[in-house]
Design a protein around this motif. Structure first.
Motif, PDB file in Angstrom:
ATOM      1  N   THR A  46      35.762  34.874  23.670  1.00 37.24           N
ATOM      2  CA  THR A  46      36.048  35.515  24.962  1.00 37.24           C
ATOM      3  C   THR A  46      35.676  36.998  24.894  1.00 37.24           C
ATOM      4  O   THR A  46      35.097  37.534  25.845  1.00 37.24           O
ATOM      5  CB  THR A  46      37.535  35.317  25.319  1.00 37.24           C
ATOM      6  OG1 THR A  46      37.757  33.908  25.464  1.00 37.24           O
ATOM      7  CG2 THR A  46      37.903  36.018  26.614  1.00 37.24           C
ATOM      8  N   GLU A  49      32.191  38.006  25.868  1.00 39.00           N
ATOM      9  CA  GLU A  49      31.858  38.018  27.304  1.00 39.00           C
ATOM     10  C   GLU A  49      32.379  39.277  28.004  1.00 39.00           C
ATOM     11  O   GLU A  49      32.219  39.423  29.212  1.00 39.00           O
ATOM     12  CB  GLU A  49      32.446  36.770  27.987  1.00 39.00           C
ATOM     13  CG  GLU A  49      31.853  35.467  27.469  1.00 39.00           C
ATOM     14  CD  GLU A  49      32.496  34.229  28.097  1.00 39.00           C
ATOM     15  OE1 GLU A  49      33.376  34.383  28.972  1.00 39.00           O
ATOM     16  OE2 GLU A  49      32.125  33.122  27.703  1.00 39.00           O
ATOM     17  N   SER A  63      39.932  37.051  15.156  1.00 37.53           N
ATOM     18  CA  SER A  63      38.824  36.443  14.428  1.00 37.53           C
ATOM     19  C   SER A  63      39.320  36.234  12.995  1.00 37.53           C
ATOM     20  O   SER A  63      40.115  37.041  12.503  1.00 37.53           O
ATOM     21  CB  SER A  63      37.615  37.386  14.445  1.00 37.53           C
ATOM     22  OG  SER A  63      36.623  36.889  13.581  1.00 37.53           O
ATOM     23  N   LYS A  67      36.256  42.208  12.035  1.00 37.25           N
ATOM     24  CA  LYS A  67      34.916  42.467  12.581  1.00 37.25           C
ATOM     25  C   LYS A  67      34.819  43.875  13.143  1.00 37.25           C
ATOM     26  O   LYS A  67      35.809  44.438  13.608  1.00 37.25           O
ATOM     27  CB  LYS A  67      34.635  41.469  13.712  1.00 37.25           C
ATOM     28  CG  LYS A  67      34.442  40.028  13.231  1.00 37.25           C
ATOM     29  CD  LYS A  67      33.525  39.298  14.199  1.00 37.25           C
ATOM     30  CE  LYS A  67      33.005  37.987  13.648  1.00 37.25           C
ATOM     31  NZ  LYS A  67      33.946  36.878  13.734  1.00 37.25           N
TER      32      LYS A  67
HETATM   33  N1  LIG Z   1      39.662  29.865  32.593  1.00 38.56           N
HETATM   34  C1  LIG Z   1      40.245  30.887  32.000  1.00 38.56           C
HETATM   35  O1  LIG Z   1      41.286  31.390  32.466  1.00 38.56           O
HETATM   36  C2  LIG Z   1      39.690  31.461  30.737  1.00 38.56           C
HETATM   37  C3  LIG Z   1      40.384  32.476  30.079  1.00 38.56           C
HETATM   38  C4  LIG Z   1      39.836  33.021  28.922  1.00 38.56           C
HETATM   39  C5  LIG Z   1      38.623  32.553  28.444  1.00 38.56           C
HETATM   40  N2  LIG Z   1      37.988  31.567  29.110  1.00 38.56           N
HETATM   41  C6  LIG Z   1      36.712  31.050  28.603  1.00 38.56           C
HETATM   42  O2  LIG Z   1      36.949  30.411  27.366  1.00 38.56           O
HETATM   43  C7  LIG Z   1      35.710  30.400  26.648  1.00 38.56           C
HETATM   44  C8  LIG Z   1      35.951  30.753  25.203  1.00 38.56           C
HETATM   45  O3  LIG Z   1      36.845  29.832  24.623  1.00 38.56           O
HETATM   46  P1  LIG Z   1      36.634  29.394  23.099  1.00 38.56           P
HETATM   47  O4  LIG Z   1      37.648  28.369  22.774  1.00 38.56           O
HETATM   48  O5  LIG Z   1      35.203  29.081  22.884  1.00 38.56           O
HETATM   49  O6  LIG Z   1      36.855  30.751  22.286  1.00 38.56           O
HETATM   50  P2  LIG Z   1      38.046  31.799  22.085  1.00 38.56           P
HETATM   51  O7  LIG Z   1      39.359  31.113  22.032  1.00 38.56           O
HETATM   52  O8  LIG Z   1      37.836  32.935  23.024  1.00 38.56           O
HETATM   53  O9  LIG Z   1      37.654  32.350  20.638  1.00 38.56           O
HETATM   54  C9  LIG Z   1      37.699  31.480  19.517  1.00 38.56           C
HETATM   55  C10 LIG Z   1      37.587  32.315  18.284  1.00 38.56           C
HETATM   56  O10 LIG Z   1      38.744  33.175  18.184  1.00 38.56           O
HETATM   57  C11 LIG Z   1      39.134  33.277  16.830  1.00 38.56           C
HETATM   58  N3  LIG Z   1      40.450  32.654  16.678  1.00 38.56           N
HETATM   59  C12 LIG Z   1      41.053  31.728  17.482  1.00 38.56           C
HETATM   60  N4  LIG Z   1      42.266  31.402  16.992  1.00 38.56           N
HETATM   61  C13 LIG Z   1      42.432  32.143  15.866  1.00 38.56           C
HETATM   62  C14 LIG Z   1      43.469  32.268  14.916  1.00 38.56           C
HETATM   63  N5  LIG Z   1      44.621  31.559  15.047  1.00 38.56           N
HETATM   64  N6  LIG Z   1      43.301  33.115  13.885  1.00 38.56           N
HETATM   65  C15 LIG Z   1      42.165  33.859  13.752  1.00 38.56           C
HETATM   66  N7  LIG Z   1      41.139  33.777  14.636  1.00 38.56           N
HETATM   67  C16 LIG Z   1      41.270  32.942  15.664  1.00 38.56           C
HETATM   68  C17 LIG Z   1      38.072  32.558  16.020  1.00 38.56           C
HETATM   69  O11 LIG Z   1      37.048  33.519  15.792  1.00 38.56           O
HETATM   70  P3  LIG Z   1      36.062  33.483  14.503  1.00 38.56           P
HETATM   71  O12 LIG Z   1      35.208  32.282  14.717  1.00 38.56           O
HETATM   72  O13 LIG Z   1      35.317  34.786  14.593  1.00 38.56           O
HETATM   73  O14 LIG Z   1      36.937  33.375  13.293  1.00 38.56           O
HETATM   74  C18 LIG Z   1      37.605  31.502  17.008  1.00 38.56           C
HETATM   75  O15 LIG Z   1      36.320  30.978  16.714  1.00 38.56           O
HETATM   76  C19 LIG Z   1      34.814  31.424  27.312  1.00 38.56           C
HETATM   77  O16 LIG Z   1      33.755  30.775  27.987  1.00 38.56           O
HETATM   78  C20 LIG Z   1      35.718  32.130  28.295  1.00 38.56           C
HETATM   79  O17 LIG Z   1      35.053  32.537  29.486  1.00 38.56           O
HETATM   80  C21 LIG Z   1      38.486  31.001  30.233  1.00 38.56           C
END
Ligand SMILES: NC(=O)c1ccc[n+]([C@@H]2O[C@H](COP(=O)([O-])OP(=O)(O)OC[C@H]3O[C@@H](n4cnc5c(N)ncnc54)[C@H](OP(=O)(O)O)[C@@H]3O)[C@@H](O)[C@H]2O)c1
Length: 156
Positions: A46, A49, A63, A67
């Motif tokens: 997130t 973006e 992460s 980083k």
């Molecule tokens: N509809 C909505 O309200 C909403 C809200 C927010 C976001 N979004 C969307 O959600 C999408 C992203 O979701 P996503 O699941 O791909 O990614 P994300 O949750 O944004 O990021 C995942 C990354 O966060 C880190 N992470 C997550 N849990 C962790 C933990 N317990 N400890 C350490 N690091 C942790 C890891 O990074 P590393 O891989 O670097 O270790 C993991 O790969 C985007 O497209 C965004 O636009 C939608």
């Protein structure tokens, strides 16, 4: 208080492989108003973006590896520990991976619920067992999408 904020479709979908597949200006305003003076925590995907922090307070990025981030973002490798230790309110703002790994820490969920299936590939975790509905707005419509603002609180 640890609060999650998210918008989901009727299948609990929150994003597809290109990001959030809807545009709801009223929900964006609601979201900005909620988070504006409070610290926030987001997942690394997130973060990629977002050009700059949206909250007026601290913006943490989870992460597994520490980083180098853009100005205004703070890297955290153990977000669960951050939530256990933080004394002020914080919003967890997604995405799917972060929500799933931290749902056990949430006190309240601010969920904008959209009608329809947006073919999402990323989902909000199941919350139906542990949380109860405490408020729900009237039905709203924006860009021909019907939605409601809801708030859930962890069951005692
Ligand atoms: N509809 C909505 O309200 C909403 C809200 C927010 C976001 N979004 C969307 O959600 C999408 C992203 O979701 P996503 O699941 O791909 O990614 P994300 O949750 O944004 O990021 C995942 C990354 O966060 C880190 N992470 C997550 N849990 C962790 C933990 N317990 N400890 C350490 N690091 C942790 C890891 O990074 P590393 O891989 O670097 O270790 C993991 O790969 C985007 O497209 C965004 O636009 C939608």
């Amino acid at each position: 208080m640890i609060k999650f904020i998210v918008a989901i479709d009727e299948k609990n979908g929150l994003a597809d492989d290109n990001g959030i597949p809807w545009d709801l200006p009223e929900d964006k305003k609601y979201y900005r108003d909620k988070i504006k003076n409070t610290s926030v925590l987001m997942g690394y995907n997130t973060y990629t973006e977002n050009k700059s922090p949206m909250s007026g307070k601290l913006t943490y990025v989870a992460s597994r590896e520490s980083k180098q981030l853009k100005d205004g973002f703070i890297s955290v490798t153990d977000p669960a520990k951050l939530l256990d230790e933080i004394e002020e309110d914080i919003w967890v703002i997604g995405g799917a991976g972060l929500f799933s790994s931290l749902i056990d820490k949430a006190d309240e969920l601010y969920i904008t619920k959209l009608e329809g299936d947006f073919s999402c590939t990323k989902f909000f975790p199941d919350y139906s067992k542990d949380f109860e509905l405490v408020s729900e707005s009237e039905l709203k419509t924006d860009n021909s999408i019907n939605f409601r603002f809801t708030v859930y609180r962890r069951k005692k």
